[in-house]
Design a protein around this motif. Structure first.
Motif, PDB file in Angstrom:
ATOM      1  N   UNK A 192      69.743 100.730  49.308  1.00  0.00           N
ATOM      2  CA  UNK A 192      68.561 101.531  49.618  1.00  0.00           C
ATOM      3  C   UNK A 192      67.707 100.914  50.699  1.00  0.00           C
ATOM      4  N   UNK A 193      67.701  99.557  50.776  1.00  0.00           N
ATOM      5  CA  UNK A 193      66.809  98.883  51.696  1.00  0.00           C
ATOM      6  C   UNK A 193      67.471  98.555  53.029  1.00  0.00           C
ATOM      7  N   UNK A 201      62.364  98.083  61.510  1.00  0.00           N
ATOM      8  CA  UNK A 201      62.212  97.686  60.112  1.00  0.00           C
ATOM      9  C   UNK A 201      60.739  97.487  59.795  1.00  0.00           C
ATOM     10  N   UNK A 202      60.418  97.559  58.523  1.00  0.00           N
ATOM     11  CA  UNK A 202      59.095  97.246  57.991  1.00  0.00           C
ATOM     12  C   UNK A 202      59.358  96.464  56.714  1.00  0.00           C
ATOM     13  N   UNK A 203      58.345  95.787  56.172  1.00  0.00           N
ATOM     14  CA  UNK A 203      58.594  95.050  54.934  1.00  0.00           C
ATOM     15  C   UNK A 203      59.276  95.949  53.905  1.00  0.00           C
ATOM     16  N   UNK A 204      60.332  95.447  53.269  1.00  0.00           N
ATOM     17  CA  UNK A 204      61.103  96.238  52.313  1.00  0.00           C
ATOM     18  C   UNK A 204      62.432  96.688  52.874  1.00  0.00           C
ATOM     19  N   UNK A 205      62.513  96.791  54.194  1.00  0.00           N
ATOM     20  CA  UNK A 205      63.773  97.195  54.814  1.00  0.00           C
ATOM     21  C   UNK A 205      64.410  95.990  55.514  1.00  0.00           C
ATOM     22  N   UNK A 206      65.735  95.928  55.483  1.00  0.00           N
ATOM     23  CA  UNK A 206      66.445  94.894  56.243  1.00  0.00           C
ATOM     24  C   UNK A 206      67.569  95.553  57.020  1.00  0.00           C
ATOM     25  N   UNK A 207      67.895  94.947  58.146  1.00  0.00           N
ATOM     26  CA  UNK A 207      68.981  95.504  58.953  1.00  0.00           C
ATOM     27  C   UNK A 207      70.337  95.117  58.367  1.00  0.00           C
TER      28      UNK A 207
END
Lengths: 414, 414
Positions: A192-193, A201-207
């Protein structure tokens, strides 16, 4: 959906499970395109190699007996009979007291049994050669069949074709060879992240780091990598992607995010493939514990940890040797003497019994050519620990750590 | 034809000459196609990595102070406030006495400063969590920017992109990177006694081993190989082939037969290229002495020894690092700590001063993880010595051999 169960296996057991999958089909390939691949046939020499006694130096072919006792202070003198043309061996016998000029690779004329190096001779004019060295029979001569004899089995199935072996096959006239074809590894990314590497990206997301790292390492292992895309983290989408992947690839990795939901979906997607079996759900190793192995017909599906460093360790320690196994390599899980580097550990490292630990270490060489391994500290989730490390040190499951000064074997990171 | 002269240089001087050739042009490539290549730009991070404080375990985010003194026998009890959704960080602060469920990679809620592993907790029902471990602030947390800080230069030009560095670039959102393009090595085979590998042989003829071995090793060095064919051993044919090769390739090797005539033609063909300069004619090394280096405009032409084992040693020790240099690698001629393997020599080896010797050795590992290097005996012209060897031991030119028990560094054969 089949019943889920949790079956943690040891590294050794996991390796045994991997070894049960069948090797890739055999194909005929041009020799020049077979470097790094594994032979699928026994190679037998049709000829002696060399085919005749050949000189290994530039100089003069002689009868060794004519040089016995010769030295700088007491040279022997021989008559120059002829020069050997490299591609047209002479059938004229060398008479006693005579010598024949010869270059490296030239065939000895009949009755010659040694070659004196040109540096140990002097041309004196009137076809007289001064010989300043006493030779034993067959000095500086490659004997007929010394490399390989006609009918000899020289390479066995499963042999990895390195530079020297490609050379041997060329020398024996094998312009095409049977090898196991390249293995294709499919990589599904999910979580999901996890977003594509082009996405903001923003905090909570990773590439999506793993599909790029894993495909690079697959190529380094001699396989082909097929990135099957970033798939939505739900059972239907994952199952559909896995089915497509199993059609096109020999092995499929699901590189999950790290949420519990993703791990569940990975397991369920594997179980939803008809006839699939979960072979291992967890490995007693660190990092890399949440690794899953399933068999779908005779193909393997692997669920890898989402954590970047964990995924890379599992890839290098288990999946790359597995790809070599599928590619036909004879002993892919054995670590040869040049595949790991001996070093001395420079501090104590703790480890838990019952689990194989792979510790990232940096290496430094001292003035006495001794390598010293220093564990790279830092949280296992950080990329930094991989960037600072040169290799992995294995602490076997039956050991409670390693003491400073221990001699250890380090596998270089790839 | 220009005047011929004989200029033998040391291995160190030869390496310096190689390092003067310009690196390959820069191109933009997709990250997934850049593995093993060398960066041609400085990589700067646009963001902090991680972008927020993230958990490195599955468990519960807490205020560390709430766990001080907690143990198996004296647990702390916290109220479960909420669960952190991995892709949607919570902006609700964690109140004292509360905890939040979190998975690996999840962002810590405001005011949380540690994560307790799920194995050290127990859900007691009614949203009460038993904590059996005392935590220090930032335990099990990857801090914002701990891997990389925004604005930090993380990779320098010349860095070889291995698995971990490909991963770092993906994490930073570099889907395309500037790298030095692949280097193309052209290989001309020549020699009166050399025939194609499909041809029958008779005494006096040998098959063209070198162009196959050298092209395999070029690929292993990250270059492309172009076999330019088996060219007739005369000045006109060789010069024409060399001119064509210089148009299509970045470097051209002439892999000669071993006859004196071939060696002369190789030198003359190099000299007949307008503006060419012979930089070295012979290297003070064994094997590999009859190696020639010329510059034609800004491209290198190398004449390699015809002898198979010699050609492979020169290729691995000098040409492969040279290809890495042209490919943009920062320190291609330095041997990193994982590119050679320390071993103890198990017998005395003689060597001549003023010449660098590369001795083929086999390696064996004893029960104490000590590697022992045994020189592979046999005439240098034999393929067998390469097949039996695991690596090369270098004896520097200022040394008169090595004594048994010496600690030596072995370069694995490729």
């Amino acid at each position: 959906m089949k019943e889920s169960f949790f079956q943690v296996v040891s590294v050794a057991e996991f390796t045994k499970l991997l070894a049960t999958f069948p090797k890739a089909p055999v194909q005929e390939r041009e020799l020049s395109a077979a470097f790094g691949m594994s032979l699928a046939e026994t190679i037998t020499s049709r000829d002696d190699l060399p085919q005749a006694h050949r000189s290994s130096v530039d100089g003069y072919a002689v009868r060794a007996a004519d040089t016995f006792g010769a030295s700088e202070s007491n040279p022997a003198y021989l008559d120059l009979a002829f020069a050997v043309e490299i591609q047209n061996p002479s059938d004229i016998s060398l008479e006693p007291g005579h010598c024949a000029k010869i270059t490296t690779g030239g065939c000895l004329p009949p009755e010659a049994d040694a070659v004196v190096m040109v540096e140990q001779t002097q041309e004196l004019g009137s076809d007289t050669i001064e010989i300043r060295k006493s030779l034993s029979p067959w000095d500086n001569v490659m004997l007929r069949g010394e490399d390989v004899q006609a009918g000899e089995n020289v390479l066995a199935p499963g042999t990895r074709l390195d530079g020297a072996r490609i050379g041997l096959l060329a020398a024996l006239g094998y312009s095409r060879v049977l090898v196991h074809r390249h293995v294709t590894l499919g990589i599904i990314s999910t979580g999901d992240e996890v977003v594509g590497i082009d996405e903001p990206v923003r905090p909570g997301l990773v590439r999506d780091v793993n599909s790029h790292t894993l495909s690079a390492l697959a190529v380094a292992a001699g396989a082909k990598a097929l990135r099957l895309g970033l798939v939505e983290d739900n059972l239907e989408a994952l199952t559909a992607a896995l089915k497509r992947g199993l059609e096109d690839c020999d092995v499929v990795i699901i590189s999950g995010g790290s949420s519990v939901g993703t791990r569940d979906h990975t397991l369920e997607a594997m179980q939803s493939i008809p006839g699939s079996r979960i072979l291992a759900h967890g490995i007693a190793m660190s990092p890399g514990k949440p690794t899953i192995l399933a068999a779908a017909a005779d193909k393997a599906v692997l669920g890898l940890p989402g954590q970047v460093a964990s995924a890379q360790v599992v890839m290098q320690v288990l999946v790359m040797p597995f790809l070599a196994h599928l590619g036909g390599h004879e002993r892919p899980f054995a670590i040869g003497p040049t595949a790991s580097v001996p070093a001395k550990l420079n501090r104590n490292v703790a480890s838990r019994q019952g689990r194989t630990d792979f510790i990232r270490v940096s290496l430094e060489q001292d003035a006495q050519n001794q390598l010293w391994a220093t564990p790279v500290l830092g949280k296992s989730g950080l990329l930094k620990t991989l960037l600072q490390a040169h290799g992995l040190m294995e602490i076997p499951e039956n050991q409670e750590g390693m003491t400073a000064g221990s001699q250890v074997m380090i596998r270089p990171l790839i």
